[in-house]
Design a protein around this motif. Structure first.
Motif, PDB file in Angstrom:
ATOM      1  N   LEU A  97       2.761   6.252   1.600  1.00 45.72           N
ATOM      2  CA  LEU A  97       2.742   5.568   0.208  1.00 45.72           C
ATOM      3  C   LEU A  97       1.828   6.176  -0.864  1.00 45.72           C
ATOM      4  CD1 LEU A  97       3.875   2.499  -0.873  1.00 45.72           C
ATOM      5  CD2 LEU A  97       1.488   2.060  -0.715  1.00 45.72           C
ATOM      6  N   ILE A  98       2.388   7.033  -1.567  1.00 43.23           N
ATOM      7  CA  ILE A  98       1.609   7.836  -2.578  1.00 43.23           C
ATOM      8  C   ILE A  98       0.906   6.939  -3.482  1.00 43.23           C
ATOM      9  CG2 ILE A  98       2.145   9.778  -4.435  1.00 43.23           C
ATOM     10  CD1 ILE A  98       2.244  10.680  -1.464  1.00 43.23           C
ATOM     11  N   THR A  99       1.708   5.906  -4.080  1.00 46.23           N
ATOM     12  CA  THR A  99       1.071   5.004  -5.107  1.00 46.23           C
ATOM     13  C   THR A  99       1.862   3.879  -5.194  1.00 46.23           C
ATOM     14  OG1 THR A  99       0.587   4.906  -7.557  1.00 46.23           O
ATOM     15  CG2 THR A  99       2.819   6.123  -6.713  1.00 46.23           C
ATOM     16  N   GLU A 100       1.158   2.927  -5.748  1.00 43.96           N
ATOM     17  CA  GLU A 100       1.725   1.509  -6.034  1.00 43.96           C
ATOM     18  C   GLU A 100       2.191   1.293  -7.393  1.00 43.96           C
ATOM     19  OE1 GLU A 100       0.692  -1.629  -3.223  1.00 43.96           O
ATOM     20  OE2 GLU A 100      -1.243  -0.927  -3.308  1.00 43.96           O
ATOM     21  N   ARG A 101       2.078   2.210  -8.406  1.00 42.10           N
ATOM     22  CA  ARG A 101       2.557   2.375  -9.529  1.00 42.10           C
ATOM     23  C   ARG A 101       3.788   2.723  -9.867  1.00 42.10           C
ATOM     24  NH1 ARG A 101      -2.177   5.457 -12.836  1.00 42.10           N
ATOM     25  NH2 ARG A 101      -3.829   4.200 -12.372  1.00 42.10           N
ATOM     26  N   SER A 110      11.073  -4.048  -2.797  1.00 41.50           N
ATOM     27  CA  SER A 110      10.601  -5.034  -1.749  1.00 41.50           C
ATOM     28  C   SER A 110       9.104  -4.859  -1.992  1.00 41.50           C
ATOM     29  CB  SER A 110      11.159  -3.982  -0.607  1.00 41.50           C
ATOM     30  OG  SER A 110      10.731  -2.910  -0.598  1.00 41.50           O
ATOM     31  N   GLN A 111       8.470  -4.138  -2.689  1.00 42.73           N
ATOM     32  CA  GLN A 111       7.264  -3.967  -3.026  1.00 42.73           C
ATOM     33  C   GLN A 111       6.737  -3.671  -4.416  1.00 42.73           C
ATOM     34  OE1 GLN A 111       6.106  -0.931   0.245  1.00 42.73           O
ATOM     35  NE2 GLN A 111       4.062  -0.630  -0.624  1.00 42.73           N
ATOM     36  N   PRO A 112       6.673  -4.961  -5.003  1.00 41.16           N
ATOM     37  CA  PRO A 112       6.538  -4.922  -6.132  1.00 41.16           C
ATOM     38  C   PRO A 112       5.276  -3.951  -6.725  1.00 41.16           C
ATOM     39  CG  PRO A 112       7.089  -7.177  -5.707  1.00 41.16           C
ATOM     40  CD  PRO A 112       7.017  -6.255  -4.441  1.00 41.16           C
ATOM     41  N   PRO A 113       5.506  -3.352  -7.877  1.00 43.34           N
ATOM     42  CA  PRO A 113       4.356  -2.280  -8.392  1.00 43.34           C
ATOM     43  C   PRO A 113       3.141  -2.891  -8.567  1.00 43.34           C
ATOM     44  CG  PRO A 113       6.453  -2.339  -9.923  1.00 43.34           C
ATOM     45  CD  PRO A 113       6.780  -3.400  -8.657  1.00 43.34           C
ATOM     46  N   GLY A 116      -2.967  -0.435 -10.182  1.00 48.55           N
ATOM     47  CA  GLY A 116      -4.055   0.512  -9.493  1.00 48.55           C
ATOM     48  C   GLY A 116      -3.619   1.653  -8.797  1.00 48.55           C
ATOM     49  N   HIS A 117      -4.241   2.575  -8.869  1.00 49.61           N
ATOM     50  CA  HIS A 117      -3.683   3.713  -7.908  1.00 49.61           C
ATOM     51  C   HIS A 117      -5.091   4.374  -7.250  1.00 49.61           C
ATOM     52  CE1 HIS A 117      -1.735   7.429  -6.963  1.00 49.61           C
ATOM     53  NE2 HIS A 117      -2.778   8.178  -7.460  1.00 49.61           N
ATOM     54  N   PHE A 147       3.060  11.033  -9.977  1.00 49.19           N
ATOM     55  CA  PHE A 147       2.056  12.118  -9.645  1.00 49.19           C
ATOM     56  C   PHE A 147       2.666  13.474  -9.118  1.00 49.19           C
ATOM     57  CE2 PHE A 147       0.691   7.769  -9.425  1.00 49.19           C
ATOM     58  CZ  PHE A 147      -0.594   8.040 -10.291  1.00 49.19           C
ATOM     59  N   LYS A 148       3.788  13.846  -9.629  1.00 48.30           N
ATOM     60  CA  LYS A 148       4.280  15.107  -9.388  1.00 48.30           C
ATOM     61  C   LYS A 148       3.499  16.395  -9.446  1.00 48.30           C
ATOM     62  CE  LYS A 148       6.372  16.186 -13.927  1.00 48.30           C
ATOM     63  NZ  LYS A 148       7.653  16.183 -14.606  1.00 48.30           N
TER      64      LYS A 148
END
Ligand code: SF4
Length: 368
Positions: A97-101, A110-113, A116-117, A147-148
């Motif tokens: 999971l790279i980020t929650e943003r 299914s995983q609301p943003p 924070g990062h 975050f490419k």
């Protein structure tokens, strides 16, 4: 449910990555990296705890059998007393999971943003390099391509050092620019698949589902850049009451406008996050109304596109289409209710999401 976090204690202060070696060393032969400074050996087992040591580190895990985590690569966060199982050696379902943003706000997310990062790239890289041979690692978010500038070099480095590994990356394709073409083109296309959601051929419907004006247009631009780079593309469409009727039109659109797509996955809704919140409005019960799905599949397949049904329990799908419904729900969030006990196709079936409650299920469901 398979635990992804384990209670842990260590004298270390800073977070670190480690690979766990139990006495049996069941996965020794499959490992390609040989012994590394990240390897910890099991030294003590008993009273619900396992103690691992190397010359420079010590780790105690509680409440899990050492055999269950043999060969796993874990990220230890000493301040929280948790070991996160980044790579489970016995599983085909490992995702970073790279980020929650995220820049979208999908109605069924299914995983609301979250805002924070935490930058985990160095730990993910160490973990990937320690993974068992020939593994496919998932990359997910949030939106990883926010975050490419870190993601693309990360993929390049890992795939260069580990020529046996592959990645499957979920992205909304909103952030690719022509300047990314050289980095995308460099990646080995047979070992990187980009999974991109497309919910409708009608831009108004697509934009309303992802909660972002102009998303459809951005998406088509992003797909064009992926196509130019030679990338392998898997389109993904979550089936909902908002887009079910449009599915055959979407099949036409995909086969004519996105012909470089190597496959198209039609997916059932996950009953968690916004999907749970909006379930009554969004859930489309294909077990009693399969026609739009069948029409879309027939059309796309007649034009040479591979179509799959992800997260569709086999007993809810008409017989002629069941072979298109593999077991796609990740092992750690999959469950088989009592009706599955005697079922002859259980091994190849997704079953249900762990959090799928029986009162919100499919009208037609049961042993085959
Ligand atoms: S009864 Fe269970 S195992 Fe059998 S097809 Fe349905 S969901 Fe799959």
């Amino acid at each position: 449910m398979i635990p992804l976090r384990i209670t842990a204690a260590t004298p270390a202060v800073a977070p670190f990555v480690a690979r766990l070696n139990a006495e049996g060393r069941a996965f020794e032969l499959e490992r390609t990296s040989g012994r590394t400074p990240f390897d910890l050996d099991l030294e003590i087992v008993g009273e619900g705890r396992s103690v691992y040591r190397s010359s420079s580190a010590e780790l105690e895990l509680r409440g899990i059998d050492a055999g269950e985590v043999d060969g796993d690569v874990v990220f230890i966060d000493p301040s929280r007393g948790i070991a996160h199982r980044l790579v489970r050696a016995r599983s085909a379902h490992n995702t970073f999971l790279i980020t929650e943003r995220c820049d979208q706000l999908c109605v069924m997310c299914s995983q609301p943003p979250k805002r924070g990062h935490v930058d985990m790239f160095p730990y993910f890289e160490a973990a990937a390099l320690l993974a068992p041979a020939n593994m496919v690692l998932g990359i997910s978010g949030g939106e990883p391509t926010l975050f490419k500038d870190q993601l693309l070099p990360f993929l390049d480095r890992v795939l260069t050092h580990r020529r046996d590994l592959s990645f499957h990356i979920l992205t909304n394709a909103q952030h690719f620019e022509p300047t990314d073409l050289p980095s995308l083109a460099r990646l080995p296309h047979d070992r990187v698949t980009w999974g991109v959601p497309l919910y409708s051929s009608d831009l108004v419907i697509h934009d309303s589902i992802v909660g972002k004006d102009g998303a459809f247009q951005k998406l088509t631009g992003g797909l064009a850049i992926l196509a130019k780079s030679g990338a392998t593309l898997e389109l993904r469409t979550v089936l909902m009451s908002r887009n079910a009727a449009d599915l055959p039109d979407l099949a036409r659109f995909v086969t004519s406008q996105v012909p470089f797509s190597s496959s198209w996955a039609i997916m059932q809704l996950e009953n968690i996050g916004f999907g749970r919140l909006n379930w009554n409005e969004l859930f489309f019960d294909h077990s009693v109304q399969f026609e739009p799905v069948a029409n879309a599949i027939d059309l796309a397949r007649s034009r040479g596109l591979n179509v799959w049904l992800y997260n569709f329990p086999r007993c809810t799908v008409p017989e002629g289409y069941r072979h298109l419904a593999p077991a796609t729900i990740s092992d750690w969030k999959r469950r088989y209710p009592a009706a599955c006990e005697e079922c002859s196709v259980r091994d190849g079936c997704s079953g249900l999401f762990e959090w799928h409650t029986d009162d919100r299920g499919f009208q037609r469901f049961g042993t085959l």
